[in-house]
Design a protein around this motif. Structure first.
Motif, mmCIF file in Angstrom:
data_model
loop_
_atom_site.group_PDB
_atom_site.id
_atom_site.type_symbol
_atom_site.label_atom_id
_atom_site.label_comp_id
_atom_site.label_asym_id
_atom_site.label_seq_id
_atom_site.Cartn_x
_atom_site.Cartn_y
_atom_site.Cartn_z
ATOM 1 N N PHE A 1 -4.258 6.017 -2.044
ATOM 2 C CA PHE A 1 -3.590 4.804 -1.696
ATOM 3 C C PHE A 1 -3.451 4.048 -2.903
ATOM 4 O O PHE A 1 -4.347 3.910 -4.128
ATOM 5 C CB PHE A 1 -4.315 3.907 -0.872
ATOM 6 N N VAL A 2 -2.156 3.499 -3.230
ATOM 7 C CA VAL A 2 -2.048 2.567 -4.479
ATOM 8 C C VAL A 2 -1.682 1.348 -3.708
ATOM 9 O O VAL A 2 -0.809 0.905 -3.068
ATOM 10 C CB VAL A 2 -0.818 3.157 -5.134
ATOM 11 N N VAL A 3 -2.644 0.270 -4.281
ATOM 12 C CA VAL A 3 -2.853 -1.198 -3.646
ATOM 13 C C VAL A 3 -1.999 -2.141 -4.881
ATOM 14 O O VAL A 3 -2.767 -2.129 -5.935
ATOM 15 C CB VAL A 3 -3.959 -1.578 -3.153
ATOM 16 N N THR A 4 -0.833 -2.560 -4.345
ATOM 17 C CA THR A 4 -0.191 -3.267 -5.599
ATOM 18 C C THR A 4 -0.178 -4.695 -5.020
ATOM 19 O O THR A 4 0.557 -4.948 -4.036
ATOM 20 C CB THR A 4 1.093 -2.732 -6.058
ATOM 21 N N LEU B 1 -4.445 -10.120 -10.543
ATOM 22 C CA LEU B 1 -5.026 -8.845 -9.723
ATOM 23 C C LEU B 1 -4.336 -7.515 -10.214
ATOM 24 O O LEU B 1 -3.057 -7.727 -10.429
ATOM 25 C CB LEU B 1 -4.915 -8.950 -8.344
ATOM 26 N N ARG B 2 -5.189 -6.809 -10.674
ATOM 27 C CA ARG B 2 -4.702 -5.410 -11.156
ATOM 28 C C ARG B 2 -4.555 -4.480 -10.007
ATOM 29 O O ARG B 2 -4.979 -4.709 -9.091
ATOM 30 C CB ARG B 2 -5.628 -4.585 -12.088
ATOM 31 N N PRO B 3 -3.541 -3.648 -9.808
ATOM 32 C CA PRO B 3 -3.158 -2.809 -8.995
ATOM 33 C C PRO B 3 -4.549 -1.879 -8.933
ATOM 34 O O PRO B 3 -5.207 -1.491 -9.862
ATOM 35 C CB PRO B 3 -2.030 -1.920 -9.293
ATOM 36 N N THR B 4 -4.716 -1.195 -7.644
ATOM 37 C CA THR B 4 -6.040 -0.564 -7.176
ATOM 38 C C THR B 4 -5.789 0.756 -6.633
ATOM 39 O O THR B 4 -4.945 0.659 -5.669
ATOM 40 C CB THR B 4 -6.929 -1.491 -6.399
ATOM 41 N N VAL B 5 -6.340 1.637 -7.299
ATOM 42 C CA VAL B 5 -6.218 3.190 -6.667
ATOM 43 C C VAL B 5 -7.389 3.582 -5.724
ATOM 44 O O VAL B 5 -8.292 3.511 -6.316
ATOM 45 C CB VAL B 5 -5.939 4.224 -7.514
ATOM 46 N N VAL B 6 -7.118 3.755 -4.393
ATOM 47 C CA VAL B 6 -8.308 4.120 -3.630
ATOM 48 C C VAL B 6 -8.310 5.488 -2.898
ATOM 49 O O VAL B 6 -7.122 5.907 -2.522
ATOM 50 C CB VAL B 6 -8.295 3.225 -2.532
ATOM 51 N N VAL C 1 0.964 -1.129 0.026
ATOM 52 C CA VAL C 1 -0.082 -0.090 -0.027
ATOM 53 C C VAL C 1 1.001 1.081 0.102
ATOM 54 O O VAL C 1 1.468 1.348 1.116
ATOM 55 C CB VAL C 1 -1.013 0.009 1.229
ATOM 56 N N SER C 2 0.770 1.699 -1.111
ATOM 57 C CA SER C 2 1.811 3.252 -0.921
ATOM 58 C C SER C 2 1.183 4.211 -1.235
ATOM 59 O O SER C 2 -0.106 4.312 -1.629
ATOM 60 C CB SER C 2 2.796 2.924 -2.491
ATOM 61 N N SER D 1 4.692 5.628 -5.151
ATOM 62 C CA SER D 1 4.556 4.853 -6.417
ATOM 63 C C SER D 1 5.520 4.582 -7.517
ATOM 64 O O SER D 1 5.617 3.890 -8.469
ATOM 65 C CB SER D 1 3.161 5.661 -7.136
ATOM 66 N N THR D 2 6.499 5.652 -7.271
ATOM 67 C CA THR D 2 7.891 5.194 -7.934
ATOM 68 C C THR D 2 8.764 4.386 -7.179
ATOM 69 O O THR D 2 9.950 4.108 -7.571
ATOM 70 C CB THR D 2 8.473 6.633 -8.384
ATOM 71 N N ALA D 3 8.502 3.840 -6.051
ATOM 72 C CA ALA D 3 9.486 2.869 -5.212
ATOM 73 C C ALA D 3 9.178 1.549 -5.585
ATOM 74 O O ALA D 3 8.948 0.985 -6.524
ATOM 75 C CB ALA D 3 9.378 3.268 -3.899
ATOM 76 N N TYR D 4 8.997 0.726 -4.343
ATOM 77 C CA TYR D 4 8.797 -0.453 -4.405
ATOM 78 C C TYR D 4 7.596 -0.887 -5.576
ATOM 79 O O TYR D 4 7.561 -1.826 -5.910
ATOM 80 C CB TYR D 4 8.739 -1.316 -2.903
ATOM 81 N N ALA D 5 6.543 -0.241 -5.157
ATOM 82 C CA ALA D 5 5.198 -0.627 -5.938
ATOM 83 C C ALA D 5 5.455 -0.590 -7.494
ATOM 84 O O ALA D 5 4.835 -1.253 -8.079
ATOM 85 C CB ALA D 5 4.121 0.234 -5.608
ATOM 86 N N LEU D 6 6.459 0.364 -8.042
ATOM 87 C CA LEU D 6 6.412 0.498 -9.381
ATOM 88 C C LEU D 6 7.303 -0.780 -9.827
ATOM 89 O O LEU D 6 6.944 -1.391 -10.766
ATOM 90 C CB LEU D 6 7.499 1.508 -9.479
#
Length: 280
Positions: free
Chosen positions: A195-198, A206-211, A170-171, A176-181
């Motif tokens: 929140f960016v859920v990867t 499962l696709r990444p989800t933005v909340v 959860v980034s 979003s340009t770190a581990y999640a990327l």
């Protein structure tokens, strides 16, 4: 009261230590009060020194890379103290100036000729207790090598999905340009509060989800035999079991960065392209 600069350096890089030490001496010659982080003060023979958790100042200068910035954001007592980040790393998504520009940048800040940029952070709660805040991300991963996790994700306490996989990230937009990327997540404009859920190696697609950060996220282990690790910004670490409730909300306080240059559109994306072109 006299203007005070807090100074933090990457400690495993002699070049960074030298830059920070020289900067402290230059600022003191100009009559500016400098409080160095404890270990930096000892190694640079700067006198005094403060533990990072007690470093109160009008401005904090970090000398290092993004890791030094993340450490500082997590530990300083006044979370919205402006941070001027001097780049001694390779990528430097969060940094603003090179070592030769640091003294001038401090002067510009004191004259009010800089702008301040706020970045949203995550607030992490375990069993209702606020335990840490993170600028980049929170990672939930398996506590046992090669063991997949069974996880359930809730949005505003409502069940959203269940899945099996190696974990999730959860980034923030900043993170979003770190581990999640690296895990396949999207690059999100740093001005977006989301929140960016990867998902990390999910068993199903499962696709990444933005909340929106107006909502809260909850994560629960559904297999009582497994344990997970909760890691915030690569520093804070706790164990997660099925009976522990993990909740993530938008933090009350933002991280505040000093910006000297004009704000480029989609700063995170621009920095990503710059580092790709440089081969870093």
């Amino acid at each position: 009261m006299p203007f005070k600069v807090g100074l933090v350096s990457r400690l495993d890089d002699q070049r960074a230590l030298d830059v920070a030490t020289n900067l402290a001496r230059q600022l003191r010659k100009k009559g500016i009060s400098v409080a160095a982080e404890l270990e930096l003060a000892r190694r640079g023979r700067l006198g005094g020194g403060k533990d990072l958790s007690g470093l109160r100042s009008d401005l904090i200068v970090t000398v290092g890379g993004d890791g030094t910035v993340l450490k500082t954001c997590m530990s300083i007592p006044d979370p919205e103290t402006p941070i001027l980040a001097v780049n001694m790393g390779r990528r430097g998504y969060l940094t603003e100036v090179e070592p030769g520009q640091a003294q001038r940048a401090v002067g510009l800040f004191m004259k009010g000729k800089c702008r301040l940029e706020k970045r949203a952070k995550l607030a992490v709660y375990l069993d209702g207790t606020h335990v840490v805040e993170a600028l980049n991300e929170l990672v939930v991963s398996s506590g046992s090598p090669s063991k997949m996790l069974d996880l359930q994700l809730f949005v505003n306490a409502e069940p959203f999905l269940e899945f099996r996989g190696d974990g999730l990230i959860v980034s923030t937009a900043t993170g979003s340009t770190a581990y999640a990327l690296s895990a396949g997540g999207p690059v999100v404009d740093s001005s977006v509060d989301a929140f960016v859920v990867t998902f990390i190696c999910p068993l199903e697609s499962l696709r990444p989800t933005v909340v929106s950060m107006d909502r809260s996220l909850s994560i629960q282990l559904t297999n009582p035999r497994l344990r997970a690790l909760v890691v915030a910004d690569g520093r804070f670490q706790r164990e997660l079991t099925q009976d522990v409730k993990l909740i993530i909300r938008k933090a009350q306080h933002s991280a505040v960065f000093v910006r000297i240059r004009p704000a480029p559109p989609l700063r995170s994306l621009m920095r990503l392209r710059e580092t790709e072109q440089a081969g870093l």
